[in-house]
Motif scaffolding. Sequence first.
Motif, PDB file in Angstrom:
ATOM      1  N   PRO A 140      12.032 -13.352  -9.296  1.00  0.00           N
ATOM      2  CA  PRO A 140      11.890 -13.171 -10.824  1.00  0.00           C
ATOM      3  C   PRO A 140      10.549 -13.696 -11.185  1.00  0.00           C
ATOM      4  O   PRO A 140      10.220 -14.828 -10.920  1.00  0.00           O
ATOM      5  CB  PRO A 140      13.109 -13.716 -11.305  1.00  0.00           C
ATOM      6  N   GLY A 141       9.852 -13.100 -11.905  1.00  0.00           N
ATOM      7  CA  GLY A 141       8.554 -13.486 -12.509  1.00  0.00           C
ATOM      8  C   GLY A 141       7.282 -13.003 -11.383  1.00  0.00           C
ATOM      9  O   GLY A 141       6.170 -13.286 -11.846  1.00  0.00           O
ATOM     10  N   GLY A 142       7.576 -12.442 -10.365  1.00  0.00           N
ATOM     11  CA  GLY A 142       6.838 -11.942  -9.420  1.00  0.00           C
ATOM     12  C   GLY A 142       5.997 -10.720  -9.733  1.00  0.00           C
ATOM     13  O   GLY A 142       6.605 -10.031 -10.802  1.00  0.00           O
ATOM     14  N   VAL A 143       4.846 -10.393  -9.191  1.00  0.00           N
ATOM     15  CA  VAL A 143       4.075  -9.066  -9.345  1.00  0.00           C
ATOM     16  C   VAL A 143       4.034  -8.237  -8.223  1.00  0.00           C
ATOM     17  O   VAL A 143       3.541  -8.711  -7.081  1.00  0.00           O
ATOM     18  CB  VAL A 143       2.739  -9.356  -9.931  1.00  0.00           C
ATOM     19  N   LEU A 144       4.531  -6.947  -8.322  1.00  0.00           N
ATOM     20  CA  LEU A 144       4.075  -6.112  -7.059  1.00  0.00           C
ATOM     21  C   LEU A 144       2.821  -5.512  -7.558  1.00  0.00           C
ATOM     22  O   LEU A 144       2.437  -4.927  -8.326  1.00  0.00           O
ATOM     23  CB  LEU A 144       5.328  -5.067  -7.043  1.00  0.00           C
ATOM     24  N   LEU A 145       1.886  -5.574  -6.507  1.00  0.00           N
ATOM     25  CA  LEU A 145       0.705  -4.710  -6.390  1.00  0.00           C
ATOM     26  C   LEU A 145       0.695  -3.420  -5.724  1.00  0.00           C
ATOM     27  O   LEU A 145       0.730  -3.657  -4.291  1.00  0.00           O
ATOM     28  CB  LEU A 145      -0.438  -5.844  -6.243  1.00  0.00           C
ATOM     29  N   LEU A 146       0.749  -2.264  -6.071  1.00  0.00           N
ATOM     30  CA  LEU A 146       0.738  -1.146  -5.376  1.00  0.00           C
ATOM     31  C   LEU A 146      -0.624  -0.460  -5.458  1.00  0.00           C
ATOM     32  O   LEU A 146      -0.987  -0.321  -6.565  1.00  0.00           O
ATOM     33  CB  LEU A 146       1.794  -0.192  -5.916  1.00  0.00           C
ATOM     34  N   ASP A 147      -1.168   0.048  -4.423  1.00  0.00           N
ATOM     35  CA  ASP A 147      -2.453   0.648  -4.464  1.00  0.00           C
ATOM     36  C   ASP A 147      -2.328   1.944  -3.659  1.00  0.00           C
ATOM     37  O   ASP A 147      -1.510   2.114  -2.689  1.00  0.00           O
ATOM     38  CB  ASP A 147      -3.536  -0.219  -3.828  1.00  0.00           C
ATOM     39  N   GLY A 148      -3.081   2.824  -4.013  1.00  0.00           N
ATOM     40  CA  GLY A 148      -3.128   4.026  -3.281  1.00  0.00           C
ATOM     41  C   GLY A 148      -3.706   5.158  -4.257  1.00  0.00           C
ATOM     42  O   GLY A 148      -4.480   4.931  -5.170  1.00  0.00           O
ATOM     43  N   ALA A 149      -3.833   6.456  -3.762  1.00  0.00           N
ATOM     44  CA  ALA A 149      -4.642   7.515  -4.284  1.00  0.00           C
ATOM     45  C   ALA A 149      -3.427   8.400  -4.908  1.00  0.00           C
ATOM     46  O   ALA A 149      -2.252   8.659  -4.274  1.00  0.00           O
ATOM     47  CB  ALA A 149      -5.286   8.297  -3.378  1.00  0.00           C
ATOM     48  N   PRO A 202       0.856  -1.162  -0.151  1.00  0.00           N
ATOM     49  CA  PRO A 202       0.049  -0.058  -0.115  1.00  0.00           C
ATOM     50  C   PRO A 202       0.937   1.312   0.044  1.00  0.00           C
ATOM     51  O   PRO A 202       1.766   1.238   0.861  1.00  0.00           O
ATOM     52  CB  PRO A 202      -0.794  -0.202   1.385  1.00  0.00           C
ATOM     53  N   ALA A 203       0.346   2.207  -0.847  1.00  0.00           N
ATOM     54  CA  ALA A 203       1.370   3.310  -1.121  1.00  0.00           C
ATOM     55  C   ALA A 203       1.216   4.146   0.326  1.00  0.00           C
ATOM     56  O   ALA A 203       2.014   5.067   0.416  1.00  0.00           O
ATOM     57  CB  ALA A 203       0.791   4.284  -1.991  1.00  0.00           C
ATOM     58  N   ALA A 204       0.201   3.745   1.103  1.00  0.00           N
ATOM     59  CA  ALA A 204      -0.092   4.664   2.367  1.00  0.00           C
ATOM     60  C   ALA A 204       1.340   4.345   3.437  1.00  0.00           C
ATOM     61  O   ALA A 204       1.326   5.271   4.133  1.00  0.00           O
ATOM     62  CB  ALA A 204      -1.303   4.284   3.226  1.00  0.00           C
ATOM     63  N   GLY A 205       1.774   3.465   3.260  1.00  0.00           N
ATOM     64  CA  GLY A 205       3.000   3.129   3.965  1.00  0.00           C
ATOM     65  C   GLY A 205       4.271   3.749   3.593  1.00  0.00           C
ATOM     66  O   GLY A 205       5.259   3.794   4.319  1.00  0.00           O
ATOM     67  N   PHE A 206       3.952   4.687   2.770  1.00  0.00           N
ATOM     68  CA  PHE A 206       5.188   5.514   2.109  1.00  0.00           C
ATOM     69  C   PHE A 206       4.772   7.058   2.100  1.00  0.00           C
ATOM     70  O   PHE A 206       5.193   7.657   1.108  1.00  0.00           O
ATOM     71  CB  PHE A 206       5.780   5.108   0.852  1.00  0.00           C
ATOM     72  N   LEU A 207       4.089   7.639   3.305  1.00  0.00           N
ATOM     73  CA  LEU A 207       3.845   8.930   3.208  1.00  0.00           C
ATOM     74  C   LEU A 207       5.181   9.645   4.063  1.00  0.00           C
ATOM     75  O   LEU A 207       5.727   9.207   4.520  1.00  0.00           O
ATOM     76  CB  LEU A 207       2.712   9.143   3.976  1.00  0.00           C
ATOM     77  N   SER A 220      -1.415  20.314  -0.266  1.00  0.00           N
ATOM     78  CA  SER A 220      -0.287  19.334   0.455  1.00  0.00           C
ATOM     79  C   SER A 220      -0.538  18.117   0.086  1.00  0.00           C
ATOM     80  O   SER A 220       0.270  17.343  -0.248  1.00  0.00           O
ATOM     81  CB  SER A 220      -0.163  19.934   2.027  1.00  0.00           C
ATOM     82  N   TYR A 221      -1.923  17.733   0.521  1.00  0.00           N
ATOM     83  CA  TYR A 221      -2.423  16.341   0.342  1.00  0.00           C
ATOM     84  C   TYR A 221      -2.011  15.910  -1.133  1.00  0.00           C
ATOM     85  O   TYR A 221      -1.623  14.932  -1.550  1.00  0.00           O
ATOM     86  CB  TYR A 221      -3.930  16.047   0.318  1.00  0.00           C
ATOM     87  N   HIS A 222      -2.344  16.700  -2.188  1.00  0.00           N
ATOM     88  CA  HIS A 222      -1.907  16.461  -3.534  1.00  0.00           C
ATOM     89  C   HIS A 222      -0.604  16.360  -3.947  1.00  0.00           C
ATOM     90  O   HIS A 222      -0.110  15.417  -4.519  1.00  0.00           O
ATOM     91  CB  HIS A 222      -2.615  17.511  -4.507  1.00  0.00           C
ATOM     92  N   ASP A 223       0.175  17.306  -3.453  1.00  0.00           N
ATOM     93  CA  ASP A 223       1.539  17.337  -3.942  1.00  0.00           C
ATOM     94  C   ASP A 223       2.586  16.869  -3.053  1.00  0.00           C
ATOM     95  O   ASP A 223       3.473  16.293  -3.505  1.00  0.00           O
ATOM     96  CB  ASP A 223       2.067  18.786  -4.084  1.00  0.00           C
ATOM     97  N   LEU A 224       2.316  16.823  -1.712  1.00  0.00           N
ATOM     98  CA  LEU A 224       3.584  16.626  -0.897  1.00  0.00           C
ATOM     99  C   LEU A 224       3.085  15.142   0.041  1.00  0.00           C
ATOM    100  O   LEU A 224       4.197  14.748   0.575  1.00  0.00           O
ATOM    101  CB  LEU A 224       3.598  17.760   0.125  1.00  0.00           C
ATOM    102  N   TRP A 225       2.116  14.694   0.296  1.00  0.00           N
ATOM    103  CA  TRP A 225       2.144  13.601   1.155  1.00  0.00           C
ATOM    104  C   TRP A 225       2.710  12.316   0.724  1.00  0.00           C
ATOM    105  O   TRP A 225       3.538  11.744   1.575  1.00  0.00           O
ATOM    106  CB  TRP A 225       0.287  13.233   1.234  1.00  0.00           C
ATOM    107  N   LEU A 226       2.766  11.919  -0.436  1.00  0.00           N
ATOM    108  CA  LEU A 226       3.448  10.608  -0.868  1.00  0.00           C
ATOM    109  C   LEU A 226       4.901  11.081  -0.950  1.00  0.00           C
ATOM    110  O   LEU A 226       5.261  11.858  -1.759  1.00  0.00           O
ATOM    111  CB  LEU A 226       2.818  10.265  -2.082  1.00  0.00           C
TER     112      LEU A 226
END
Length: 214
Positions: A134-143, A64-69, A85-91
């Motif tokens: 190798p051959g794995g998939v990362l699934l990243l979710d977030g806003a 989850p991208a929320a773990g990288f705020l 700030s939420y749009h530009d700076l949080w992530l």
Amino acid sequence: MPIRPISPDRLVELLADRIAALPGAGDRRLRVAVDGAPAARPGELADALVEPLRLRGLPTLRVPAAGFLRPASVRLEYGKQDADSYHDLWLDDGALLREVLDPLEPGGNGRVLPSLRDPVTDRATRAPYTELPPGGVLLLDGALLLGRWLPLELTVHLALSPAALERRTAPEDHWTLPAFARYAAETVPTEAADLTVRFDDPRHPALVELPGLR
């Protein structure tokens, strides 16, 4: 573009098939993002993809991208409810690249940090590194993930109409709505994403058809 109603289960299977058909699937590590406002619950769709991908022989890692705020001192510098700030700076794009996406480049070591900072406590999670084979998939979710030049092999955007976004966003989070209006106007995620799903009612999603998509 044509819009096709699709059941939630069929949507998951279609997305899993699309990921499994990406160039290099099964050989190189793939990075897939499910982008959407919190009201669209992109994490739930990402979670639903894990088992279908495993059944297709693709080991999957959820991040989850929320773990990288960024730290609260940066996120909240202009106040607790500043939409810009939420749009530009949080992530923290740099940390996400360094700890998650870049190690999955061809020739990378595949060692991924699943989370950096707890968004509630604002403390380091101290999560251990995980190796995606190798051959794995990362699934990243977030806003607000698109338009940031993140290296991704496939992007899926869950689109909400302004009315649905307001209706499904908790009243205490309505201050974020201008950020999503900016995102829609400046990034135009419905065009930036590889696949767009209209998600006003999660029980009745609709796939925005692209040429060549089945």
